[in-house]
Design a protein around this motif. Structure first.
Motif, PDB file in Angstrom:
ATOM      1  N   MET B   1       6.946  16.174 -14.193  1.00 26.10           N
ATOM      2  CA  MET B   1       6.652  15.580 -12.867  1.00 26.10           C
ATOM      3  C   MET B   1       6.859  14.064 -12.938  1.00 26.10           C
ATOM      4  SD  MET B   1       5.692  16.709  -9.894  1.00 26.10           S
ATOM      5  CE  MET B   1       5.214  15.974  -8.350  1.00 26.10           C
ATOM      6  N   SER B   2       7.638  13.550 -12.030  1.00 23.21           N
ATOM      7  CA  SER B   2       7.885  12.103 -12.064  1.00 23.21           C
ATOM      8  C   SER B   2       6.716  11.334 -11.434  1.00 23.21           C
ATOM      9  CB  SER B   2       9.180  11.787 -11.315  1.00 23.21           C
ATOM     10  OG  SER B   2       9.108  12.303 -10.017  1.00 23.21           O
ATOM     11  N   GLN B   3       6.756  10.040 -11.668  1.00 26.81           N
ATOM     12  CA  GLN B   3       5.704   9.174 -11.137  1.00 26.81           C
ATOM     13  C   GLN B   3       5.929   8.921  -9.642  1.00 26.81           C
ATOM     14  OE1 GLN B   3       3.048   7.435 -12.795  1.00 26.81           O
ATOM     15  NE2 GLN B   3       3.440   9.172 -14.152  1.00 26.81           N
ATOM     16  N   PRO B   4       4.848   8.724  -8.880  1.00 26.98           N
ATOM     17  CA  PRO B   4       5.052   8.346  -7.478  1.00 26.98           C
ATOM     18  C   PRO B   4       5.749   6.987  -7.383  1.00 26.98           C
ATOM     19  CG  PRO B   4       2.698   8.483  -8.008  1.00 26.98           C
ATOM     20  CD  PRO B   4       3.436   8.891  -9.230  1.00 26.98           C
ATOM     21  N   ILE B   5       6.616   6.831  -6.398  1.00 30.93           N
ATOM     22  CA  ILE B   5       7.289   5.535  -6.219  1.00 30.93           C
ATOM     23  C   ILE B   5       6.368   4.565  -5.476  1.00 30.93           C
ATOM     24  CG2 ILE B   5       8.468   6.222  -4.080  1.00 30.93           C
ATOM     25  CD1 ILE B   5      10.901   4.583  -5.155  1.00 30.93           C
ATOM     26  N   ILE B   6       5.503   5.123  -4.630  1.00 25.52           N
ATOM     27  CA  ILE B   6       4.487   4.297  -3.947  1.00 25.52           C
ATOM     28  C   ILE B   6       3.122   4.924  -4.190  1.00 25.52           C
ATOM     29  CG2 ILE B   6       3.625   3.404  -1.736  1.00 25.52           C
ATOM     30  CD1 ILE B   6       6.449   3.784  -0.615  1.00 25.52           C
ATOM     31  N   ARG B   7       2.195   4.109  -4.609  1.00 23.69           N
ATOM     32  CA  ARG B   7       0.817   4.583  -4.756  1.00 23.69           C
ATOM     33  C   ARG B   7      -0.091   3.601  -4.011  1.00 23.69           C
ATOM     34  NH1 ARG B   7      -0.392   5.467 -10.550  1.00 23.69           N
ATOM     35  NH2 ARG B   7      -0.093   7.705 -10.243  1.00 23.69           N
ATOM     36  N   ILE B   8      -0.732   4.115  -2.996  1.00 26.03           N
ATOM     37  CA  ILE B   8      -1.649   3.284  -2.206  1.00 26.03           C
ATOM     38  C   ILE B   8      -3.063   3.689  -2.575  1.00 26.03           C
ATOM     39  CG2 ILE B   8      -2.465   2.753   0.134  1.00 26.03           C
ATOM     40  CD1 ILE B   8       0.392   3.111   1.091  1.00 26.03           C
ATOM     41  N   ASP B   9      -3.842   2.706  -2.995  1.00 25.55           N
ATOM     42  CA  ASP B   9      -5.133   3.015  -3.582  1.00 25.55           C
ATOM     43  C   ASP B   9      -6.250   2.337  -2.810  1.00 25.55           C
ATOM     44  OD1 ASP B   9      -7.184   3.706  -5.218  1.00 25.55           O
ATOM     45  OD2 ASP B   9      -6.600   2.411  -6.892  1.00 25.55           O
ATOM     46  N   ASN B  10      -6.858   3.118  -1.938  1.00 24.50           N
ATOM     47  CA  ASN B  10      -8.082   2.681  -1.279  1.00 24.50           C
ATOM     48  C   ASN B  10      -7.938   1.337  -0.553  1.00 24.50           C
ATOM     49  OD1 ASN B  10     -10.621   3.380  -0.597  1.00 24.50           O
ATOM     50  ND2 ASN B  10     -11.600   2.627  -2.472  1.00 24.50           N
ATOM     51  N   ILE B  11      -6.885   1.201   0.251  1.00 22.72           N
ATOM     52  CA  ILE B  11      -6.696  -0.103   0.907  1.00 22.72           C
ATOM     53  C   ILE B  11      -7.468  -0.174   2.226  1.00 22.72           C
ATOM     54  CG2 ILE B  11      -4.490  -0.722  -0.138  1.00 22.72           C
ATOM     55  CD1 ILE B  11      -3.157   0.134   2.502  1.00 22.72           C
ATOM     56  N   VAL B  12      -7.914  -1.385   2.493  1.00 22.67           N
ATOM     57  CA  VAL B  12      -8.623  -1.688   3.735  1.00 22.67           C
ATOM     58  C   VAL B  12      -7.870  -2.822   4.399  1.00 22.67           C
ATOM     59  CG1 VAL B  12     -10.786  -2.524   4.743  1.00 22.67           C
ATOM     60  CG2 VAL B  12     -10.842  -1.018   2.742  1.00 22.67           C
ATOM     61  N   LYS B  13      -7.640  -2.686   5.712  1.00 23.12           N
ATOM     62  CA  LYS B  13      -7.022  -3.780   6.468  1.00 23.12           C
ATOM     63  C   LYS B  13      -7.905  -4.094   7.654  1.00 23.12           C
ATOM     64  CE  LYS B  13      -4.106  -6.700   8.143  1.00 23.12           C
ATOM     65  NZ  LYS B  13      -3.890  -7.998   7.486  1.00 23.12           N
ATOM     66  N   ARG B  14      -8.358  -5.342   7.704  1.00 26.54           N
ATOM     67  CA  ARG B  14      -9.187  -5.760   8.830  1.00 26.54           C
ATOM     68  C   ARG B  14      -8.498  -6.896   9.576  1.00 26.54           C
ATOM     69  NH1 ARG B  14     -12.842  -6.345   4.708  1.00 26.54           N
ATOM     70  NH2 ARG B  14     -14.025  -4.454   4.269  1.00 26.54           N
ATOM     71  N   TYR B  15      -8.617  -6.845  10.915  1.00 22.98           N
ATOM     72  CA  TYR B  15      -8.270  -8.016  11.731  1.00 22.98           C
ATOM     73  C   TYR B  15      -9.580  -8.505  12.323  1.00 22.98           C
ATOM     74  CZ  TYR B  15      -3.369  -6.495  11.693  1.00 22.98           C
ATOM     75  OH  TYR B  15      -2.094  -6.125  11.327  1.00 22.98           O
ATOM     76  N   GLY B  16     -10.157  -9.509  11.756  1.00 16.72           N
ATOM     77  CA  GLY B  16     -11.470  -9.956  12.220  1.00 16.72           C
ATOM     78  C   GLY B  16     -12.449  -8.796  12.133  1.00 16.72           C
ATOM     79  N   PRO B  17     -13.125  -8.493  13.232  1.00 18.17           N
ATOM     80  CA  PRO B  17     -14.122  -7.416  13.175  1.00 18.17           C
ATOM     81  C   PRO B  17     -13.494  -6.018  13.226  1.00 18.17           C
ATOM     82  CG  PRO B  17     -14.048  -8.368  15.369  1.00 18.17           C
ATOM     83  CD  PRO B  17     -13.078  -9.150  14.534  1.00 18.17           C
TER      84      PRO B  17
END
Lengths: 219, 261
Positions: B1-17
């Motif tokens: 099994m190959s490695q993922p090309i993108i790994r997104i790990d628990n990201i949070v994006k806030r714009y102000g509140p």
């Protein structure tokens, strides 16, 4: 009967000084307008602060005072300028401060979408500015630059205060010597108008040139 | 099994509140074709913009080809990446925008050649040769000397695709690329993308409201709502047998609005 040819020659000599001041002052103004205008958009706080200080100072003080400083005060700091140099310096820095805001406004008017395309294509900030943003911002600047250049032309008359014999100064001389008011003032009226008209034409030509291909909708 | 090309790990994006992405994690395998669907404001476009480094993240980590996208190691610690690191990482990723974002002052050919010449130091002749191949692929070789303003929306978007491909990215992001087009122009753009999917092994992430196209194009569909992945699976599962109620509601609304599934 007055022999006008000599007096008109005097005014034309003054006209040449006015032309020189306008051309050199405008050249200096364009350079500092871009430097300060882009400086105000810099990532670096110090650069922004410097550019802002320059702009606010030169917009906020009178051209007369700036000229007196350039000519009468700078020598105390060991910098002695000829009247022409002092005139170019004061006019260029003064009008450049207004021009800087024009540059800043035009650059900001090029939308976020163009900047994002530059990031997606991995251009550096400099490459994006040089190849994408400025070429599109330039046509937006030109009409106001035209205004500024004409303002600068008319502002050149203040240099007579530091003994520079520009067109307005010469007209005063001719009036004093001949006693005629109408002819010298009518002459310089027409000359100023002709010069301003030339600037207008030149700017219109430039506008057509730089906005070639940009007609129609923005993409 | 190959490695993922993108790994997104628990990201949070806030714009102000406002929290747009709320602890999102996902992985994308090399060559995978992914469709991101969901109501507007669900965060799907934000993910593409974050991957293209047009936005920053408030928390979490992203790896592209095993390398941190937004962080660099310094003295054993992960610290926020500088512009140089981002510049290097962006080489792997290309993006096509909803509103094309072509450069209006440059002709079609120059739009495509500019970035390869500036960022890869490609010679003009080479860049032009490659650009003509790409324009040929999107069916616009005859428009090379046209200005963007002279093109239809569909043509503009095809040029934008060629422009992004000219940098040979490993990952292509398509952000609602047909949403700004007149209905009769949508198909010509979708055709180019079908061809691209068939002929290359590029990893593609697609945010779209074209459910029919997402169904045919994607290996996997992710349904987003309020900054989270509500449901994911093969197109067949998501479109024919959605398990979650929110997915069902969304698809019903989309169908009611006249979209084909």
């Amino acid at each position: 009967m007055i022999d006008w040819s000599g007096y008109i020659g005097l005014i034309l000599q003054g006209a040449w000084v006015t032309v020189q001041l306008t051309l050199m002052g405008s050249a200096l103004a364009v350079v500092v307008a871009f430097a300060a205008g882009l400086g105000r958009l810099s990532r670096f706080m110090a650069v922004r602060a410097l550019a802002t200080t320059y702009i606010e100072f030169f917009r906020g003080t009178s051209i007369f005072v700036q000229l007196f400083w350039a000519y009468f005060v700078l020598p105390f700091a060991g910098i002695t300028l000829t009247p022409l140099q002092a005139g170019v310096l004061a006019l260029g820095l003064n009008v450049g401060a207004y021009g800087a805001e024009v540059v800043r406004g035009a650059v900001k008017a090029i939308g976020r979408e163009q900047r994002e395309a530059c990031i997606a294509l991995n251009l550096t900030r400099f490459q994006a500015m040089r190849h994408i943003i400025l070429p599109q911002a330039l046509p937006l600047m030109l009409p106001t630059f035209g205004n500024n250049a004409i303002e600068l032309l008319k502002g050149t008359a203040v240099v007579s205060l530091i003994s520079l014999t520009d067109m307005t100064f010469q007209a005063q001389v001719v009036r004093a010597q001949t006693g005629s008011t109408l002819i010298p003032f009518a002459t310089i009226l027409l000359l100023y108008f002709a010069m301003a008209w030339l600037i207008s034409m030149g700017m219109r030509w430039l506008e057509r040139r730089v906005s070639r291909g940009l007609d129609g909708v923005r993409v | 099994m190959s490695q993922p090309i993108i790994r997104i790990d628990n990201i949070v994006k806030r714009y102000g509140p406002l929290t747009v992405l709320d602890g999102l994690s996902m992985e994308v395998m090399p060559g995978e074709k992914l469709a991101l669907i969901g109501p507007s404001g669900s965060g799907k476009t934000t993910i593409l913009r974050i991957l293209m480094t047009l936005e920053t993240i408030s928390e979490g980590f992203i790896q592209v080809e095993g390398e941190e996208l937004y962080h660099v190691k310094k003295a054993g610690n992960l610290v926020p990446a500088d512009e140089r690191h981002l510049h290097k990482m962006r080489e792997k990723i290309g993006m096509v925008f909803q509103h094309f974002n072509l450069f209006p002052h440059k002709c079609v050919l120059d739009n495509v050649t500019l970035a390869p010449m500036l960022t890869k130091g490609m010679a003009r002749a080479d860049a032009q040769k490659r650009a003509m191949e790409l324009l040929d692929m999107v069916g616009l070789a005859d428009k090379a000397k046209s200005m963007p303003a002279q093109l239809s929306g569909g043509q503009k978007q095809r040029v934008a695709i060629a422009r992004a491909l000219a940098l040979s990215p490993k990952i292509m992001l398509f952000d609602e690329v047909t949403s700004a087009l007149d209905p009769e122009l949508v198909e010509e753009v979708l055709n180019v993308m079908r061809k691209l999917a068939a002929e290359t092994d590029m990893t593609m992430l697609l945010v779209t409201h074209e459910m029919g196209f997402a169904h045919d194009f994607a290996d996997r569909v992710l349904f987003f709502d309020r900054g989270k992945i509500v449901e994911e699976g093969k197109p067949e599962e998501i479109f024919r047998h959605p398990k979650q109620e929110r997915t069902q509601t969304f698809l019903r609304k989309i169908i009611a609005a006249g979209h084909r599934v």
